[in-house]
Design a protein around this motif. Structure first.
Motif, PDB file in Angstrom:
ATOM      1  N   CYS A  50     -14.847  -9.771   3.340  1.00  0.00           N
ATOM      2  CA  CYS A  50     -14.471 -10.347   4.274  1.00  0.00           C
ATOM      3  C   CYS A  50     -13.668 -11.652   3.974  1.00  0.00           C
ATOM      4  O   CYS A  50     -12.335 -12.160   3.634  1.00  0.00           O
ATOM      5  CB  CYS A  50     -13.965 -11.291   6.221  1.00  0.00           C
ATOM      6  N   ARG A  51     -14.209 -12.610   2.792  1.00  0.00           N
ATOM      7  CA  ARG A  51     -14.258 -13.865   2.101  1.00  0.00           C
ATOM      8  C   ARG A  51     -13.587 -13.121   1.162  1.00  0.00           C
ATOM      9  O   ARG A  51     -12.572 -14.010   0.291  1.00  0.00           O
ATOM     10  CB  ARG A  51     -15.253 -14.459   1.695  1.00  0.00           C
ATOM     11  N   GLU A  52     -14.206 -12.642   0.416  1.00  0.00           N
ATOM     12  CA  GLU A  52     -13.099 -11.753  -0.871  1.00  0.00           C
ATOM     13  C   GLU A  52     -12.138 -11.577  -1.132  1.00  0.00           C
ATOM     14  O   GLU A  52     -11.425 -11.525  -1.618  1.00  0.00           O
ATOM     15  CB  GLU A  52     -14.391 -11.114  -1.188  1.00  0.00           C
ATOM     16  N   LEU A  53     -11.972 -10.257  -0.093  1.00  0.00           N
ATOM     17  CA  LEU A  53     -10.667 -10.462  -0.005  1.00  0.00           C
ATOM     18  C   LEU A  53      -8.888 -10.321   0.822  1.00  0.00           C
ATOM     19  O   LEU A  53      -8.019 -10.351   0.952  1.00  0.00           O
ATOM     20  CB  LEU A  53     -10.425  -8.684   0.576  1.00  0.00           C
ATOM     21  N   GLY A  54     -10.453 -11.569   1.561  1.00  0.00           N
ATOM     22  CA  GLY A  54      -9.045 -12.569   2.295  1.00  0.00           C
ATOM     23  C   GLY A  54      -8.700 -12.074   4.356  1.00  0.00           C
ATOM     24  O   GLY A  54      -7.140 -12.033   4.534  1.00  0.00           O
ATOM     25  N   ILE A  55     -10.205 -11.195   4.383  1.00  0.00           N
ATOM     26  CA  ILE A  55      -9.033 -10.953   5.489  1.00  0.00           C
ATOM     27  C   ILE A  55      -9.558 -11.550   6.731  1.00  0.00           C
ATOM     28  O   ILE A  55     -10.655 -11.938   6.763  1.00  0.00           O
ATOM     29  CB  ILE A  55      -9.806  -9.748   5.550  1.00  0.00           C
ATOM     30  N   ASP A  56      -8.666 -11.846   7.561  1.00  0.00           N
ATOM     31  CA  ASP A  56      -8.821 -12.141   8.913  1.00  0.00           C
ATOM     32  C   ASP A  56      -9.315 -11.271   9.706  1.00  0.00           C
ATOM     33  O   ASP A  56      -8.470 -11.121  11.097  1.00  0.00           O
ATOM     34  CB  ASP A  56      -7.565 -13.378   8.842  1.00  0.00           C
TER      35      ASP A  56
ATOM     36  N   GLY B 108      -6.889  -4.558   7.484  1.00  0.00           N
ATOM     37  CA  GLY B 108      -7.381  -5.620   6.025  1.00  0.00           C
ATOM     38  C   GLY B 108      -7.842  -4.854   4.889  1.00  0.00           C
ATOM     39  O   GLY B 108      -7.534  -5.198   4.201  1.00  0.00           O
TER      40      GLY B 108
ATOM     41  N   ALA C 297      -6.180  -4.038   1.102  1.00  0.00           N
ATOM     42  CA  ALA C 297      -6.805  -4.241  -0.726  1.00  0.00           C
ATOM     43  C   ALA C 297      -6.744  -2.495  -0.639  1.00  0.00           C
ATOM     44  O   ALA C 297      -6.589  -2.376  -2.342  1.00  0.00           O
ATOM     45  CB  ALA C 297      -8.039  -4.484   0.259  1.00  0.00           C
TER      46      ALA C 297
END
Length: 441
Positions: free
Chosen positions: A109-115, A188, A192
């Protein structure tokens, strides 16, 4: 009926349906966490591959958009059951794999910017009668024997200071638990995958799979000729003869309250917002949503003869959960239930997940048997299925639950009798434990 997660997700436009014949290197059937994660990891590892995802409804329609959002370490049933079925060394390996899977969801989630509204909260498995205390203490003893030092025991006073329920007699605390909005997570991850060039065809059910020199997947208005196919269909696998004897769909249901008031939250405590399960066989699982609603599910499981895949509400389960909310948190007795939904999860007869090749030619790969614990497992599974599709000999492809022998699931009507017999046995033990707890010594 859609879940609260899907209902409140950001606006979503499903991808086009497949309306022609195409070719692909890998066709992925299923737009849940396993399928989308597989497509993402395949395309990331081998950018030249043409990867097409076929989803009968829309991405996140099944369990991936309806679950409670627990990314946790539970592999099948409890640790002692895994040790009994697969051996102690494999039980320890399963826990470590799942702990890594929880970390993976958080980091992805942090790496791909998934909220995905992710919260790293940990998990409390609470005992509400003496039989459950004994069961959890045995599990803690086995964990120590296996060198699993992350788990911690909380006495009644300690756990009630964390979450104030008069029913709690003790708890196992597992720091490896991340709570997410599962619909946001899977969608999310789809975004990606699309950025890498994965093709998504939604509203595209696969009506047949023909195996020859190439695989041909037929859809209502098109087809896909592919070298490999990944069947990431979990509870919906019964439509494929290659998988129909490996697992069966079992339904579970969730209910959701209105947002709790500040006074209600203060009475309960729950400042650390941990995920919670009780130590029953047919567990109750519950958590707080980002807007402080109480989500509670489980307590019962249902198998409908023939599958019953469209049964996404259950009045009896709703009333069961309503009663259990009042028991666990008397201050919430009679609280308004605003949402109720459910759906099928994939269950093998030994209640453990299974991945592998369907057939000796290694053209068809499958994933099933998440038993309702699939958020971390099936997100991580994308890497296992990637390695199987690429026919790589890796640490992941050599895991003991990959290409394992599954227990054969019989055909109807024997199937219904066997599965409902297992559910009834689990329910009977839960009721017996509760009866003993209520009976004077």
């Amino acid at each position: 009926m859609s879940s609260f997660w899907l209902e409140t997700a950001p606006p979503y436009q499903p991808g086009p349906s497949l309306k022609k014949a195409i070719e692909a290197d890998v066709a992925v059937v299923g737009g849940g966490l396993a399928g989308v994660s597989t497509a993402y990891h395949l395309k990331k590892e081998a950018p030249r591959l043409r990867v097409a995802v076929l989803e009968s409804e829309h991405v996140g329609f099944g369990a991936s958009g309806r679950n409670a959002g627990f990314a946790m370490t539970l592999f099948g049933l409890a640790l002692p059951i895994t040790a009994l079925r697969f051996g102690k060394a494999n039980a320890a390996a399963a826990y470590r794999f799942m702990a890594g899977a929880v970390d993976y969801v958080w980091n992805l989630c942090r790496e791909l910017g998934i909220d995905a509204q992710a919260e790293r909260t940990g998990l409390l498995v609470v005992a509400t009668n003496l039989a459950q205390v004994k069961r959890l203490r045995h599990e803690m003893s086995l964990a120590r024997e296996l060198g699993l030092s992350d788990l911690r025991w909380l006495e009644a006073g300690e756990v009630r200071r964390e979450v104030n329920s008069p029913t709690y007699l003790g708890a196992k605390y597992d720091p490896f638990c991340v709570l997410v909005n599962p619909a946001r997570l899977v969608r999310g991850l789809k975004e990606a995958a699309m950025k890498l060039g994965v093709e998504f065809y939604e509203g595209t059910p696969v009506s047949s799979l023909r195996c020859g020199t190439d695989l041909v997947l037929e859809t209502p208005e098109g087809s896909v000729r592919a070298a490999k196919a990944v069947l990431a269909t979990n509870a919906y696998s019964q439509g494929f003869p290659l998988l129909s004897s490996k697992a069966a769909p079992v339904h579970t249901y969730i209910s959701l309250t209105r947002p709790l008031t500040a006074a209600e939250l203060a009475a309960i405590g729950w400042r650390r917002r941990q995920g919670i399960e009780d130590a029953r066989n047919l567990v109750h699982y519950y958590r707080l949503t980002p807007d402080n609603r109480l989500l509670m599910g489980g307590g019962q499981a249902h198998y409908y003869r023939g599958g019953g895949l469209g049964r996404d509400t259950h009045q009896g389960n709703l009333e069961h959960v309503r009663s259990h909310i009042a028991e666990a948190f008397p201050v919430l007795r009679g609280i308004e239930i605003t949402h109720h939904w459910g759906g099928p999860v994939s269950g093998t007869l030994d209640l453990a997940p299974a991945f592998g090749y369907a057939g000796e030619q290694k053209k068809v790969i499958y994933a099933l048997g998440c038993v309702g614990h699939g958020v971390s497992l099936m997100t991580m599974a994308g890497q296992i299925l990637r390695d199987l599709a690429l026919e790589r000999d890796t640490e992941l492809s050599r895991l003991f639950f990959v290409n394992r022998r599954t227990v054969w699931v019989p055909w109807e009507p024997v199937r219904a009798a066997v599965i409902n017999g297992i559910i009834s046995g689990l329910k009977l033990q839960d009721k017996f434990d509760e009866w003993r707890a209520s009976t004077p010594a």
